[in-house]
Scaffold this motif. Structure first.
Motif, PDB file in Angstrom:
ATOM      1  N   ILE A 239       0.847  -1.209   0.000  1.00 53.80           N
ATOM      2  CA  ILE A 239       0.000   0.000   0.000  1.00 53.80           C
ATOM      3  C   ILE A 239       0.870   1.242   0.000  1.00 53.80           C
ATOM      4  CG2 ILE A 239      -1.623   1.333   1.415  1.00 53.80           C
ATOM      5  CD1 ILE A 239      -2.825  -1.421   2.279  1.00 53.80           C
ATOM      6  N   ASN A 240       1.885   1.267   0.863  1.00 57.20           N
ATOM      7  CA  ASN A 240       2.763   2.439   0.908  1.00 57.20           C
ATOM      8  C   ASN A 240       3.505   2.625  -0.412  1.00 57.20           C
ATOM      9  OD1 ASN A 240       2.854   3.866   3.637  1.00 57.20           O
ATOM     10  ND2 ASN A 240       2.982   1.737   4.286  1.00 57.20           N
TER      11      ASN A 240
ATOM     12  N   GLN B 117       2.462   1.630  -3.308  1.00 59.17           N
ATOM     13  CA  GLN B 117       1.482   2.107  -4.291  1.00 59.17           C
ATOM     14  C   GLN B 117       1.261   3.605  -4.142  1.00 59.17           C
ATOM     15  OE1 GLN B 117      -2.260  -0.023  -4.087  1.00 59.17           O
ATOM     16  NE2 GLN B 117      -3.094   1.067  -5.849  1.00 59.17           N
ATOM     17  N   ALA B 118       1.223   4.062  -2.871  1.00 66.55           N
ATOM     18  CA  ALA B 118       1.059   5.495  -2.608  1.00 66.55           C
ATOM     19  C   ALA B 118       2.249   6.275  -3.171  1.00 66.55           C
ATOM     20  CB  ALA B 118       0.915   5.744  -1.102  1.00 66.55           C
TER      21      ALA B 118
ATOM     22  N   MET C 251       1.798   6.545  -6.791  1.00 70.31           N
ATOM     23  CA  MET C 251       0.707   7.473  -7.113  1.00 70.31           C
ATOM     24  C   MET C 251       1.131   8.916  -6.984  1.00 70.31           C
ATOM     25  SD  MET C 251      -2.493   5.672  -5.176  1.00 70.31           S
ATOM     26  CE  MET C 251      -3.368   7.195  -4.914  1.00 70.31           C
ATOM     27  N   TYR C 252       2.169   9.149  -6.162  1.00 68.99           N
ATOM     28  CA  TYR C 252       2.558  10.532  -5.845  1.00 68.99           C
ATOM     29  C   TYR C 252       2.957  11.247  -7.122  1.00 68.99           C
ATOM     30  CZ  TYR C 252       3.830  13.955  -2.262  1.00 68.99           C
ATOM     31  OH  TYR C 252       3.854  15.041  -1.430  1.00 68.99           O
ATOM     32  N   ALA C 253       2.245  12.350  -7.428  1.00 68.95           N
ATOM     33  CA  ALA C 253       2.480  13.064  -8.680  1.00 68.95           C
ATOM     34  C   ALA C 253       3.853  13.696  -8.691  1.00 68.95           C
ATOM     35  CB  ALA C 253       1.405  14.136  -8.856  1.00 68.95           C
TER      36      ALA C 253
ATOM     37  N   MET D 282       4.060  17.407  -8.127  1.00 70.93           N
ATOM     38  CA  MET D 282       3.855  17.921  -6.762  1.00 70.93           C
ATOM     39  C   MET D 282       5.143  17.915  -5.952  1.00 70.93           C
ATOM     40  SD  MET D 282       0.777  18.836  -6.656  1.00 70.93           S
ATOM     41  CE  MET D 282       0.443  19.079  -4.932  1.00 70.93           C
TER      42      MET D 282
ATOM     43  N   LEU E 180       6.165  12.162   0.459  1.00 72.18           N
ATOM     44  CA  LEU E 180       6.837  11.049  -0.224  1.00 72.18           C
ATOM     45  C   LEU E 180       7.864  10.385   0.684  1.00 72.18           C
ATOM     46  CD1 LEU E 180       6.612   9.940  -3.054  1.00 72.18           C
ATOM     47  CD2 LEU E 180       8.433  11.461  -3.770  1.00 72.18           C
TER      48      LEU E 180
ATOM     49  N   LEU F 261       6.109   8.221   3.268  1.00 66.69           N
ATOM     50  CA  LEU F 261       5.532   6.995   2.695  1.00 66.69           C
ATOM     51  C   LEU F 261       6.617   5.985   2.393  1.00 66.69           C
ATOM     52  CD1 LEU F 261       2.943   8.679   0.298  1.00 66.69           C
ATOM     53  CD2 LEU F 261       2.393   7.255   2.276  1.00 66.69           C
TER      54      LEU F 261
END
Lengths: 634, 452
Positions: free
Chosen positions: B295-296, B298-299, B302-304, B307, B331, B334
């Protein structure tokens, strides 16, 4: 009237002055003593890095007034076993004061800012903490309370800002609860895991700390818990599952069924949240990118931050960079998505765990006769068919009790170690620059000395005033203005006040009477007659100047003199001198002066009463004549 | 004694005032002349002097019988920082804590004396106290005066004995509470009695833990004082190494290895079930850890990228030098969380594999139930080694502590000096007699002047 002689007044009232001064000074002492207060104070300094900026170790603002919170005072009251009806937390809080100590640079900064009209916010790292006690409580009480306040504060400071996370013991009375065996093991295992995690977190932070109360370090305790978890807890777990030991299978089944249902609901709810957050994150990203690009078009130098200039106390300038933070909200969304995903995933894993547990209890092991008699009953297969079940169940209960007792002991050690750690952290981050000292609020000796001298002045002044008023009254009402002697009224008072006294030896009464006053008045005039009376009075005054006398002019040219602490012969001698002086007078020389003199003395005449003495003197008057002198010098 | 001095002063002031006022002559020479003129000694002045002497002697006796004092000094190094020897805050109130008082009563066999009764008779104050309001007068007190004044309940007690008992009790309580606790170093052969009901693996685990306890403690003390050597020439580093060797050689490489490799167990069935249970539990935990990692991760994916446009920020380091630092964004958190989860999963996997290997050995082993003499012997050897190392470690640690704490706390009782007391009484008696003599002279003088 008598002359104004300050020393005479003071002398005559000296005993009263001394007594009044001493008494009033004593009263002043009592008053000051009852108003005395004792102030215990100590100096502490916050030593950790952020303290100079007025920050607590966790980055929040340091509030030194936390030393006088009700949480701390409640513990102090408990520890010192103070009477709750006499000492409330609020009453003690109101007596605690904190005072910031600023160093010279900080003082200068404060002055400069105040002069400029700017708001000064103190950021003290050194503080005086003080506590006041009343006279009845005494200096020891002040010292004891302040010591305990600081002790508790240091411990609470460590607990609040440095030693994050508390230890709880949720298993202490677990045997008395209605939990099934497997549920108890779940709770025990879970709390043991949490405790191990917390202990290792502390062990890694401060691995040199070892409790003197228990002898353990956090690492030692973590290892102990781990050992128990991997051996005794694991053993009990496996035996419970192996022998399907339960209090009531149906209730257990329902319980775990319900948990699984709840977890499914949680997973569903979290799934919705995950989907929503996912969309939100994407939309947010698109919007932010759009606005950043637009900002960059208008300001090529836009680079997510701004510079800020600050001027220091020494007038030097400093540039700092403030980042325009767009990422905080985005990070929060992403972290929320992550948390929701984990909750959902863990919920699903827990469902599988519960299934794993339940399959042990509902499985038919063929011990019940192979007919699945255990299905649908409240008993497990082992309970029905295994002859060793009851023995094993009793053993599990016994071992469970032993395990809980052992863990209780360890939790107790953890609590003691942690409490000591809090105190250690507090003391490591707050040092004592000066231990508790007690001073008196009032300097009683100094105030008493001032009061004494003031009272002496006041009492002497009062004595002078009273004495002078006495003189005035005495002159006005009790003095014969012609002769300066006491008048008849005064004689009456004298006789009345001494009427019942037994006179001492050596008290003499003298009576002198001018016999031919009327003739002299006719011959020389009234005024001369008065002058003669005055002349007689002056002579008597002079003769008896060194004696302790009470002189009276009784009117009608008659004088009474009461002499104390003398003797007959001395007074007789004085009267002889009186006669000689009259005979050799240089005034009223043209006339004969006929006078009588009478004398009585207490021991010689065996008279002890004043009136009788006077009567005796009057009756014993002998006639004398001071003949006219040839040459009249008047 | 203060009262006598006060009376003497009052009499002298009165006499001087009376002489001056009577004669109206305030000169010192006149006063001296009057006072020093030869006169007969009056009986009442002698009597007054004798009474004063008796009162003083009695009060001195009474004071010494009902009161006393002593000084408690903190000698350990942390005392100068207002700390206990375990680096917590020193609280002066502990000198007369409930525990100390109770202990003193018990040691002294003080019958009929209650805790509150004895406490009321005692007062503690620092010998020197600073001034919190004057920076130059700050002071950390390390010497404390204990003053004892008998009350109704304690009047039968000997003052110096009371103070001695209180001071000794405080010392004992202090050492128990704040001196280094060597309980964890203690390993006696009797501890092995509990092994009777334990499986071999558990015994080996326990012995490893105890060896680690000793090793860790010795390492800590070595960190405090690397150069310290006991009378037998042992240093902390050598003891840490020895206990480390017991752990590595005797336990890990010999005992544990033998047990795991040969599948030795007192009850194979039960051990297998336990290992199975353990592995199952760890698999669930590992599943959670893996899930957390995924999950982490994946996060993180996902982090753009947009950004995280890096803004370099001028920052000051510990040496007050400027450098350019990257801003911290989500980031970082995570990825750290993912790493932690991954580490946890790996750790669990390692344990599961070890358990599985041991389980395989158990299954392959021929014996199912009962003791193994070889292992028993090995265990006895380890126990004996631990007993020896524990004794050496404890003795060395105690020697070290004793040398550091320098008697921890010392006590000095103030015994009343008979000579000093007698001298004081004599001087005061003479002063009082002198005052009475001057008073009689004054009375004579003023009476004479009255009679003149």
């Amino acid at each position: 009237m008598k002359e104004l002689q300050l020393s005479r007044y003071i002398r005559s009232y000296l005993p009263y002055i001394v007594a009044a001064c001493l008494l009033l000074t004593f009263l002043v002492y009592l008053f000051l003593s009852s108003s005395q207060t004792y102030e215990a104070s100590a100096v502490i300094k916050y030593e950790y890095r952020g303290a100079v900026n007025g920050k607590a170790p966790d980055g929040s603002n340091l509030d030194v007034s936390e030393v006088k919170t009700s949480a701390i005072l409640t513990k102090v009251i408990d520890k010192l076993k103070l009477n709750n009806s006499m000492y409330s937390t609020d009453s003690l809080i109101s007596r605690i004061k904190t005072q910031d100590i600023l160093d010279k640079d900080e003082e200068q900064l404060k002055q400069a800012m105040l002069e400029e009209g700017e708001k000064y916010e103190p950021k003290p790292d050194t503080v005086i903490v003080s506590f006041s006690a009343t006279n009845s409580e005494g200096p020891q009480f002040a010292r004891a309370v302040l010591d305990e306040v600081l002790n508790t504060y240091f411990s609470e400071f460590g607990k609040k800002y440095l030693n994050v996370g508390a230890f709880t013991n949720p298993i202490s009375k677990i045997n008395d609860s209605n939990y099934d065996y497997i549920e108890m093991m779940d709770i025990i295992n879970s709390s043991t895991s949490d405790t191990i995690k917390s202990l290792w977190a502390r062990a890694e932070g401060e691995n040199s700390f070892r409790s003197s109360a228990t002898g353990y370090s956090f690492g030692d305790l973590a290892n102990r818990f781990s050992f128990i978890q991997e051996t005794k807890i694991a053993s009990l777990y496996s035996r419970i599952l192996e022998y399907q030991i339960t209090k009531n299978k149906k209730i257990l089944q329902s319980n775990y069924s319900e948990r699984m249902t709840q977890n499914r609901i949680t997973a569903q709810v979290q799934q919705k949240s995950i989907s929503d957050l996912f969309k939100l994150i994407d939309d947010y990203r698109k919007q932010m990118m759009g606005s950043i690009k637009a900002a960059e078009l208008t300001d090529p130098l836009y680079d997510h931050g701004t510079s800020k200039k600050t001027t220091n106390i020494d007038d030097t300038e400093e540039w700092t960079w403030e980042v325009a933070d767009h990422t905080v909200t985005y990070d929060k969304h992403l972290t929320s998505w992550r948390d929701a995903s984990e909750i959902k995933s863990n919920a699903m894993t827990d469902i599988d765990y519960y299934k794993y547990l339940m399959q042990h209890f509902v499985a038919c092991k063929g011990l019940c006769g192979g007919d699945k008699l255990c299905a649908g009953t409240g008993k497990t297969c082992s309970d029905i068919g295994n002859p060793d079940y009851e023995k094993e169940r009793e053993k599990v209960e016994k071992d469970l009790k032993v395990l809980v007792d052992e863990l209780d002991g360890l939790f107790d050690a953890v609590e003691k170690t942690n409490d000591e750690y809090n105190e250690f952290l507090g003391q490591s981050n707050i040092s004592t620059l000066s231990t508790v000292s007690v001073t008196e609020g009032l300097n009683i000796p100094m105030y008493m000395t001032i009061a004494f001298f003031f009272l002496v002045i006041v009492c002497c002044g009062s004595a002078i005033l009273i004495g002078r008023m006495n003189d005035i009254i005495s002159y006005a009402f009790f003095t014969d203005h012609l002769t300066g002697f006491n008048n008849r009224q005064s004689l009456d008072n004298f006789l009345t006040s001494n009427g019942r006294k037994v006179l001492d030896d050596g008290t003499v009464c003298v009576v002198v009477t001018i016999k031919n006053q009327v003739e002299i008045n006719k011959a020389l005039g009234r005024e001369s007659g008065d002058n003669l009376i005055k002349y007689f009075a002056d002579l008597l005054k002079e003769l008896f100047a060194q004696s302790d006398t009470f002189k009276v002019y009784n009117g009608s040219s008659q004088f009474f003199i009461f002499v104390n602490r003398t003797d007959y012969i001395t007074v007789e001698y004085l009267l002889q001198r009186f006669s000689l002086l009259l005979d050799n007078r240089d005034k009223f020389t043209g006339v004969d002066i006929h006078y009588s003199v009478g004398m009585s003395e207490t021991s010689r005449n065996e008279i002890r009463a004043i009136r009788a003495l006077l009567s005796k003197a009057v009756t014993r008057q002998a006639e004398h004549t001071a003949a006219a002198v040839k040459e009249d010098k008047q | 004694m203060k009262l006598i001095l006060l009376i003497v002063a009052a009499i002298m002031i009165y006499c001087i005032a009376a002489i001056c006022m009577k004669s109206n002559d305030y000169s010192v020479s006149h006063i001296k002349k009057v006072i020093t003129a030869k006169r007969k000694l009056k009986l009442w002045t002698l009597l007054g002097g004798v009474i004063c002497a008796l009162i003083l002697v009695y009060s001195s006796y009474y004071q010494s019988a009902s009161g006393g004092s002593g000084i408690i000094t903190l000698n350990y190094s942390e005392a100068s920082k207002a700390q206990n020897s375990n680096k917590t805050r020193f609280n002066m109130g502990e000198i007369l804590s409930d525990e100390v008082i109770d202990r003193a009563i018990q040691k002294g066999g003080m019958k009929g004396v209650t805790r509150e009764g004895l406490r009321k008779a005692l007062v503690v104050n620092p010998v020197v106290q600073g001034d919190s309001h004057d920076r130059d007068s700050y002071h950390i007190s390390t010497e404390f005066r204990v003053v004892y004044k008998a009350n109704k309940e304690t009047r039968k007690l000997e003052p110096t004995t009371v103070i001695q008992l209180v001071a000794e009790s405080f010392k004992e309580v202090y050492i128990r509470k704040y001196a280094k606790n060597f309980g964890v170093l203690r390993f006696r052969a009797e501890e092995a009695k509990q092994f009777k009901d334990w499986d071999y693996y558990d015994i080996a685990y326990y012995l490893s833990m105890r060896a680690d306890n000793i090793s860790a403690y010795m390492s800590e003390l070595n960190g405090e004082s690397p150069s310290f050597k006991s009378k037998k020439g042992m240093s902390f580093s050598s003891l840490a190494a020895k206990s480390g060797n017991i752990r590595t050689e005797l336990l890990d490489n010999d005992l544990l290895a033998y047990i795991r490799d040969r599948g030795i167990s007192k009850n194979k069935t039960e051990m297998l079930k336990r290992l199975s249970y353990n592995n199952n539990m760890m698999r669930f935990d590992m599943r959670k850890a893996n899930s957390s990692f995924n999950i982490n991760n994946q996060a993180v994916e996902m982090y753009a990228a947009e950004m995280t446009r890096i803004a370099l920020v001028p920052t000051i380091d510990g040496n007050k030098d400027y450098y350019m630092s990257k801003t911290k964004v989500g980031l970082d958190d995570l990825s750290l969380a993912a790493k932690t989860a991954s580490d946890q999963a790996q750790e669990l996997l390692l344990k599961i594999r070890k358990n599985s290997a041991f389980a395989n050995s158990l299954r392959a082993s021929s014996s199912a139930f009962g003791t193994n003499p070889v292992v028993d012997e090995e265990i006895d050897e380890v126990v004996q080694s631990l007993v020896n190392i524990s004794r050496d470690a404890k003795n060395t640690a105690q020697e070290y502590t004793e040398s550091r704490m320098n008697e921890v706390i010392s006590v000095q009782i103030n015994y009343p000096s008979m000579l000093r007391t007698a001298a004081k009484c004599l001087i005061l008696t003479l002063l009082f007699f002198g005052a009475l003599y001057v008073l009689s002279v004054t009375r004579d003088y003023t009476e004479v002047r009255l009679g003149e």
